[in-house]
Design a protein around this motif. Sequence first.
Motif, PDB file in Angstrom:
ATOM      1  N   VAL A 138      47.519 -77.392  24.462  1.00 25.68           N
ATOM      2  CA  VAL A 138      47.589 -78.083  25.145  1.00 25.68           C
ATOM      3  C   VAL A 138      47.851 -79.019  23.611  1.00 25.68           C
ATOM      4  CG1 VAL A 138      45.865 -80.551  25.600  1.00 25.68           C
ATOM      5  CG2 VAL A 138      45.833 -78.412  27.123  1.00 25.68           C
ATOM      6  N   HIS A 139      49.006 -80.265  22.969  1.00 27.38           N
ATOM      7  CA  HIS A 139      49.549 -81.112  22.190  1.00 27.38           C
ATOM      8  C   HIS A 139      48.826 -82.206  22.345  1.00 27.38           C
ATOM      9  CE1 HIS A 139      52.088 -78.359  21.331  1.00 27.38           C
ATOM     10  NE2 HIS A 139      52.878 -78.390  22.105  1.00 27.38           N
ATOM     11  N   LEU A 140      47.733 -83.002  21.329  1.00 27.98           N
ATOM     12  CA  LEU A 140      48.060 -84.243  21.459  1.00 27.98           C
ATOM     13  C   LEU A 140      48.098 -85.011  22.544  1.00 27.98           C
ATOM     14  CD1 LEU A 140      45.097 -85.270  20.400  1.00 27.98           C
ATOM     15  CD2 LEU A 140      46.207 -85.703  18.256  1.00 27.98           C
ATOM     16  N   LEU A 144      33.479 -79.618  21.354  1.00 32.00           N
ATOM     17  CA  LEU A 144      34.254 -79.174  20.002  1.00 32.00           C
ATOM     18  C   LEU A 144      35.206 -77.458  20.750  1.00 32.00           C
ATOM     19  CD1 LEU A 144      32.349 -79.680  16.571  1.00 32.00           C
ATOM     20  CD2 LEU A 144      34.203 -80.181  17.319  1.00 32.00           C
ATOM     21  N   ALA A 145      34.246 -76.890  21.380  1.00 34.98           N
ATOM     22  CA  ALA A 145      34.975 -76.117  22.167  1.00 34.98           C
ATOM     23  C   ALA A 145      36.081 -76.205  22.777  1.00 34.98           C
ATOM     24  CB  ALA A 145      33.842 -74.518  22.354  1.00 34.98           C
ATOM     25  N   MET A 146      36.223 -77.205  23.954  1.00 37.47           N
ATOM     26  CA  MET A 146      36.768 -77.331  24.386  1.00 37.47           C
ATOM     27  C   MET A 146      38.285 -78.633  23.782  1.00 37.47           C
ATOM     28  SD  MET A 146      35.484 -79.438  27.800  1.00 37.47           S
ATOM     29  CE  MET A 146      33.976 -80.782  26.983  1.00 37.47           C
ATOM     30  N   ILE A 147      37.827 -78.352  22.457  1.00 37.47           N
ATOM     31  CA  ILE A 147      39.093 -79.083  21.751  1.00 37.47           C
ATOM     32  C   ILE A 147      40.015 -77.817  21.361  1.00 37.47           C
ATOM     33  CG2 ILE A 147      39.923 -80.406  19.837  1.00 37.47           C
ATOM     34  CD1 ILE A 147      37.703 -82.289  20.333  1.00 37.47           C
ATOM     35  N   GLN A 148      38.956 -77.033  20.694  1.00 34.54           N
ATOM     36  CA  GLN A 148      39.823 -75.551  20.391  1.00 34.54           C
ATOM     37  C   GLN A 148      40.226 -75.042  20.869  1.00 34.54           C
ATOM     38  OE1 GLN A 148      39.457 -75.109  16.284  1.00 34.54           O
ATOM     39  NE2 GLN A 148      39.487 -73.135  16.635  1.00 34.54           N
ATOM     40  N   GLY A 149      39.287 -74.466  21.983  1.00 37.58           N
ATOM     41  CA  GLY A 149      40.168 -73.691  22.679  1.00 37.58           C
ATOM     42  C   GLY A 149      41.008 -74.573  23.976  1.00 37.58           C
ATOM     43  N   ALA A 150      41.361 -75.535  24.067  1.00 39.45           N
ATOM     44  CA  ALA A 150      42.810 -76.305  25.013  1.00 39.45           C
ATOM     45  C   ALA A 150      43.761 -76.756  24.027  1.00 39.45           C
ATOM     46  CB  ALA A 150      42.146 -77.404  25.058  1.00 39.45           C
ATOM     47  N   ARG A 184      46.968 -74.666  17.668  1.00 40.24           N
ATOM     48  CA  ARG A 184      46.728 -74.745  16.704  1.00 40.24           C
ATOM     49  C   ARG A 184      47.145 -75.728  15.586  1.00 40.24           C
ATOM     50  NH1 ARG A 184      43.755 -71.266  13.633  1.00 40.24           N
ATOM     51  NH2 ARG A 184      44.125 -69.511  15.346  1.00 40.24           N
ATOM     52  N   GLU A 185      48.329 -76.428  15.510  1.00 44.27           N
ATOM     53  CA  GLU A 185      48.356 -77.421  14.803  1.00 44.27           C
ATOM     54  C   GLU A 185      48.209 -78.850  15.499  1.00 44.27           C
ATOM     55  OE1 GLU A 185      52.435 -76.415  17.525  1.00 44.27           O
ATOM     56  OE2 GLU A 185      50.309 -74.975  16.728  1.00 44.27           O
ATOM     57  N   VAL A 199      34.888 -74.660   9.872  1.00 44.78           N
ATOM     58  CA  VAL A 199      34.214 -73.766  10.054  1.00 44.78           C
ATOM     59  C   VAL A 199      34.883 -73.265  11.102  1.00 44.78           C
ATOM     60  CG1 VAL A 199      32.445 -74.316  11.613  1.00 44.78           C
ATOM     61  CG2 VAL A 199      32.037 -74.763   9.628  1.00 44.78           C
ATOM     62  N   LEU A 200      35.104 -73.665  11.853  1.00 37.49           N
ATOM     63  CA  LEU A 200      36.501 -73.652  13.221  1.00 37.49           C
ATOM     64  C   LEU A 200      36.951 -71.943  13.097  1.00 37.49           C
ATOM     65  CD1 LEU A 200      36.192 -76.361  15.883  1.00 37.49           C
ATOM     66  CD2 LEU A 200      34.084 -73.868  15.797  1.00 37.49           C
ATOM     67  N   ALA A 201      37.976 -72.751  11.772  1.00 35.54           N
ATOM     68  CA  ALA A 201      39.444 -71.888  11.814  1.00 35.54           C
ATOM     69  C   ALA A 201      38.800 -70.981  11.202  1.00 35.54           C
ATOM     70  CB  ALA A 201      40.089 -72.672  10.348  1.00 35.54           C
ATOM     71  N   ALA A 202      37.467 -71.220  10.669  1.00 33.84           N
ATOM     72  CA  ALA A 202      37.031 -69.466   9.753  1.00 33.84           C
ATOM     73  C   ALA A 202      36.746 -68.631  11.107  1.00 33.84           C
ATOM     74  CB  ALA A 202      36.412 -69.588   8.468  1.00 33.84           C
ATOM     75  N   ALA A 203      36.617 -68.369  12.665  1.00 30.14           N
ATOM     76  CA  ALA A 203      36.363 -67.784  13.091  1.00 30.14           C
ATOM     77  C   ALA A 203      37.563 -68.010  13.864  1.00 30.14           C
ATOM     78  CB  ALA A 203      34.687 -68.289  13.930  1.00 30.14           C
ATOM     79  N   SER A 204      37.650 -66.268  14.571  1.00 32.31           N
ATOM     80  CA  SER A 204      38.390 -66.518  15.630  1.00 32.31           C
ATOM     81  C   SER A 204      38.218 -66.501  17.171  1.00 32.31           C
ATOM     82  CB  SER A 204      38.145 -64.968  16.060  1.00 32.31           C
ATOM     83  OG  SER A 204      37.030 -64.914  16.699  1.00 32.31           O
ATOM     84  N   ASP A 205      39.109 -67.263  16.736  1.00 30.07           N
ATOM     85  CA  ASP A 205      39.556 -68.193  18.978  1.00 30.07           C
ATOM     86  C   ASP A 205      38.652 -67.737  19.830  1.00 30.07           C
ATOM     87  OD1 ASP A 205      41.508 -69.775  17.082  1.00 30.07           O
ATOM     88  OD2 ASP A 205      42.827 -68.956  18.676  1.00 30.07           O
ATOM     89  N   GLU A 206      38.343 -66.627  19.689  1.00 25.02           N
ATOM     90  CA  GLU A 206      37.328 -66.156  21.247  1.00 25.02           C
ATOM     91  C   GLU A 206      35.435 -66.323  20.515  1.00 25.02           C
ATOM     92  OE1 GLU A 206      38.861 -62.022  19.075  1.00 25.02           O
ATOM     93  OE2 GLU A 206      39.507 -64.784  19.210  1.00 25.02           O
ATOM     94  N   HIS A 207      35.302 -67.068  19.524  1.00 28.86           N
ATOM     95  CA  HIS A 207      34.563 -67.124  18.955  1.00 28.86           C
ATOM     96  C   HIS A 207      34.227 -68.937  18.859  1.00 28.86           C
ATOM     97  CE1 HIS A 207      33.784 -62.601  17.892  1.00 28.86           C
ATOM     98  NE2 HIS A 207      33.244 -62.679  19.019  1.00 28.86           N
ATOM     99  N   ALA A 208      35.187 -69.718  19.154  1.00 29.00           N
ATOM    100  CA  ALA A 208      35.089 -71.214  19.235  1.00 29.00           C
ATOM    101  C   ALA A 208      33.519 -71.488  19.748  1.00 29.00           C
ATOM    102  CB  ALA A 208      35.432 -71.527  20.284  1.00 29.00           C
TER     103      ALA A 208
END
Length: 473
Positions: free
Chosen positions: A10-12, A129-135, A138-139, A385-394
Amino acid sequence: MSTPSGSVGVHLGTATGRAVVLAAVLGSGMTMLDGTVVNVALRTVGEDLDASLAQLQWITNGYLLSLASFILLGGSLGDRFGRRRVFVVGTVWFAAASLLCGIAPTAEVLIAARVLQGVGAALLVPGSLAMIQGAFVREDRAQAIGSWSGLGSIAAAIGPFLGGALVEYASWRWIFLINLPLAVVTVLVAQRAVPETLDPHAPRRFDVVGAVLVALALGGLTYALIEWGGPLAPWAVLVTVLASAGYVVDERRSDHPMLPLGIFADRTFSAANAMTLVVYAALGALLFFLVLQLQTVSGYGPLRAGVATLPITLCMLLLAPRGGALATRIGPRIPMTFGPVVMAVGTLLLLRVGPDTDYWTDVLPGLLVFGVGLALMVAPLTATVLAAASDEHAGIASGVNNAVARAGSLLAVAALPLAVGLGGDQYADPVAFDAAYRSATLVCAVMLAVGGLLSWVLIRDPGISAAEAVDAG
């Protein structure tokens, strides 16, 4: 349709992107609103329910305790069953507990309802937050997180007006009941417009034992700090030690740990969470003491005391998205270093708050400086914090950071009154509370400065080699 984390794309600027941010803002906004108005209402609640200082601490800390204890489990549930689904369940739970808070007849019942409210928040907060990270792609994530931080502050900005007015002119009970219509809107937006994301590799079993041990460890420590000197305090310390040791053993042996300890192997992730613990401890304690100082010592009513803190939320609303954009351009190290330092300066300026306080010269400058520092720090910290973890661990990553933040506030609110010699019903004694406030404010300023130092020493911007990092440090 459920999809793996990161595959939605998804794009912002799209309708779906706006819906994801809106749902996350509405949900987390409830918790922000709740935090704002509860601090404003504490003195009135104490008078109405004949509560001691320890009970007022538990009204704040009961919520923080269950939130910090179960937020990791909430993140895991979101990764396994769907972030949107668990977010919605948490929103409904939070609303039901808010209703119970609103009708509580005694301080003890209110404390129990606040504990239940924290459980709902433990499902809701990591999901936002996880909804944002998962949807989002990355940019767009850092900017989306900045928008979430800033727009979420609208609820905190409304809170001082709405909460203070309700406490002063109606009843403190309405500060909880106001969550009910907001929860309805949140659920409708999430169900109708937010795409579902999850981790297809998430474990099918959950570490309930680990969650219970965390609750026992934090609860024991919190009880010991608040009730220090009482007959049960040494036993609470023992419970804390045993539960902490049991938690480490459980996490190492479990094939489905609530918190995979390997996630802390990333230095940036560990450093950012260490900084979070210190900074949010100072933040929680400062707001707890400041609002009571304004009412007990400066003679402010609930509405005026609540509105007095508005500059912090306005700074967040106006500047937090820019903090996220700045970190995207220059990296997180500088914003995460200077943000807490600026907050420390603002905290020292708030030492001027006392019996003969002039808002424009004694309160406003400190709050503005503090708010600018907070806005500079929040989005870069969360994104790091979120970037330091893999996407599946959002879900786990956001859960860890939120748990650390809440645990910091929890322990500071429990420990600082004891450390500065405040107890019993002294929160209503202007002379005793004024002396305690000044000592507590200095401690908060030191903690914030330490947080900035941790970021400068341990955080490295992405793309910097090891040699360059040493030279930069």
